[in-house]
Design a protein around this motif. Structure first.
Motif, short mmCIF file in Angstrom:
data_model
loop_
_atom_site.label_atom_id
_atom_site.label_comp_id
_atom_site.label_asym_id
_atom_site.label_seq_id
_atom_site.Cartn_x
_atom_site.Cartn_y
_atom_site.Cartn_z
N SER A 45 2.44 5.02 -5.11
CA SER A 45 3.41 4.87 -6.16
C SER A 45 3.66 3.40 -6.28
O SER A 45 3.36 2.62 -5.42
CB SER A 45 4.69 5.62 -5.82
N GLY A 46 4.22 3.05 -7.37
CA GLY A 46 4.49 1.64 -7.56
C GLY A 46 3.90 1.20 -8.86
O GLY A 46 3.83 1.95 -9.81
N GLY A 47 3.42 -0.04 -8.89
CA GLY A 47 2.95 -0.59 -10.14
C GLY A 47 4.14 -1.26 -10.81
O GLY A 47 5.20 -1.40 -10.25
N SER A 48 3.93 -1.70 -12.04
CA SER A 48 4.99 -2.38 -12.73
C SER A 48 5.62 -1.46 -13.76
O SER A 48 5.14 -0.38 -14.01
CB SER A 48 4.43 -3.64 -13.40
N GLY A 49 6.67 -1.89 -14.34
CA GLY A 49 7.31 -1.11 -15.39
C GLY A 49 8.18 0.01 -14.87
O GLY A 49 8.38 0.99 -15.56
N GLY A 50 8.63 -0.06 -13.63
CA GLY A 50 9.58 0.91 -13.14
C GLY A 50 8.97 2.18 -12.61
O GLY A 50 9.63 3.18 -12.49
N SER A 51 7.68 2.17 -12.30
CA SER A 51 7.11 3.40 -11.77
C SER A 51 7.46 3.52 -10.30
O SER A 51 7.69 2.54 -9.62
CB SER A 51 5.59 3.39 -11.95
N GLY A 52 7.45 4.74 -9.81
CA GLY A 52 7.75 4.98 -8.41
C GLY A 52 7.92 6.46 -8.20
O GLY A 52 7.95 7.24 -9.14
N ALA A 53 8.01 6.86 -6.97
CA ALA A 53 8.14 8.28 -6.68
C ALA A 53 9.60 8.69 -6.70
O ALA A 53 10.44 8.04 -6.12
CB ALA A 53 7.54 8.59 -5.31
N ALA A 54 9.87 9.76 -7.39
CA ALA A 54 11.23 10.28 -7.40
C ALA A 54 11.41 11.31 -6.30
O ALA A 54 12.51 11.66 -5.94
CB ALA A 54 11.56 10.90 -8.75
N GLY A 55 10.29 11.84 -5.80
CA GLY A 55 10.34 12.74 -4.67
C GLY A 55 10.75 14.16 -4.97
O GLY A 55 11.04 14.91 -4.06
N GLY A 56 10.77 14.55 -6.22
CA GLY A 56 11.16 15.91 -6.55
C GLY A 56 10.05 16.89 -6.23
O GLY A 56 8.90 16.53 -6.15
N SER A 57 10.38 18.13 -6.06
CA SER A 57 9.39 19.16 -5.82
C SER A 57 9.89 20.45 -6.44
O SER A 57 11.01 20.86 -6.19
CB SER A 57 9.18 19.35 -4.31
N GLY A 58 9.06 21.04 -7.27
CA GLY A 58 9.48 22.25 -7.95
C GLY A 58 10.67 21.93 -8.82
O GLY A 58 10.71 20.92 -9.48
N SER A 59 11.66 22.78 -8.81
CA SER A 59 12.86 22.48 -9.58
C SER A 59 13.94 21.89 -8.68
O SER A 59 15.06 21.70 -9.10
CB SER A 59 13.37 23.74 -10.28
N LEU A 79 7.61 7.44 -14.81
CA LEU A 79 8.07 7.52 -13.44
C LEU A 79 7.27 8.60 -12.72
O LEU A 79 7.10 9.70 -13.25
CB LEU A 79 9.57 7.88 -13.41
N ALA A 80 6.79 8.31 -11.53
CA ALA A 80 6.00 9.28 -10.76
C ALA A 80 6.92 10.19 -9.96
O ALA A 80 7.93 9.76 -9.42
CB ALA A 80 5.05 8.55 -9.82
N THR A 81 6.56 11.47 -9.90
CA THR A 81 7.29 12.45 -9.09
C THR A 81 6.32 13.57 -8.75
O THR A 81 5.11 13.43 -8.94
CB THR A 81 8.54 12.97 -9.85
N LYS A 82 6.82 14.66 -8.24
CA LYS A 82 5.99 15.83 -7.93
C LYS A 82 6.66 17.09 -8.44
O LYS A 82 7.88 17.21 -8.40
CB LYS A 82 5.74 15.95 -6.43
N VAL A 83 5.84 18.03 -8.90
CA VAL A 83 6.30 19.35 -9.29
C VAL A 83 5.45 20.35 -8.52
O VAL A 83 4.22 20.30 -8.60
CB VAL A 83 6.15 19.58 -10.82
N ASP A 84 6.07 21.19 -7.75
CA ASP A 84 5.36 22.14 -6.89
C ASP A 84 4.34 21.44 -6.01
O ASP A 84 3.23 21.93 -5.79
CB ASP A 84 4.69 23.23 -7.73
#
Length: 160
Positions: A45-59, A79-84
């Motif tokens: 995660s990372g990069g520019s422009g505010g990207s990063g992991a939000a750490g979510g999973s599922g709902s 923004l990077a995150t996860k679903v399931d």
């Protein structure tokens, strides 16, 4: 132990010097291959422009049981995150409108990351627009959409 002693020991065990070198080289290649595969599969995660992991999973996870707060997603960015357990990019092309796409590159399955104004695959250089479309290959097709909706300023997984 001298070189001659080592050769004698190897030959006494039924292995020639050549066999030892070939086997040692194969082991070294195997260790190197594991390192390369681990690097390809590592999510970043990372990069520019505010990207990063939000750490979510599922709902669950993320912001108050959701994936992220809308305010955490840069307008004109992602923004990077996860679903399931799968990597996803939450995109806010215009203020207040959030969409999501799988962060798995359609070329060879690397994890796509948010950049300043687009989505980029670090493995082979594919670039996707904030609408998931392919701007630059080798990716053969757009990023698949992921169902999300906004509830009280929080992005949650699923149809709304």
């Amino acid at each position: 132990m001298t070189s001659t002693d080592q050769t004698d020991t190897a030959e006494a065990s039924g292995l020639s010097r050549r066999d030892l070198l070939v086997r040692g080289g194969a082991v070294g290649l195997g260790v190197a291959a594991v390192g390369v595969l681990a690097a390809c599969g590592a999510s970043s995660s990372g990069g520019s422009g505010g990207s990063g992991a939000a750490g979510g999973s599922g709902s669950g996870g993320g912001a108050a049981g959701g994936l992220a707060k809308v305010s955490d997603i840069p307008v004109g960015g992602a923004l990077a995150t996860k679903v399931d357990g799968k990597p996803v990019l939450l995109v806010q092309q215009t203020a207040g409108t959030v969409t999501a796409f799988s962060a798995i590159c359609t070329h060879q399955g690397c994890t796509v990351m948010a950049a300043k104004t687009d989505l980029e695959c670090p493995c082979h250089g594919s670039v996707f627009g904030l609408d998931g479309s392919v701007k630059q290959g080798p990716a053969p097709s757009p990023l698949p959409p992921v169902d999300v909706h906004v509830v009280n300023g929080t992005v949650v997984a699923g149809k709304g």
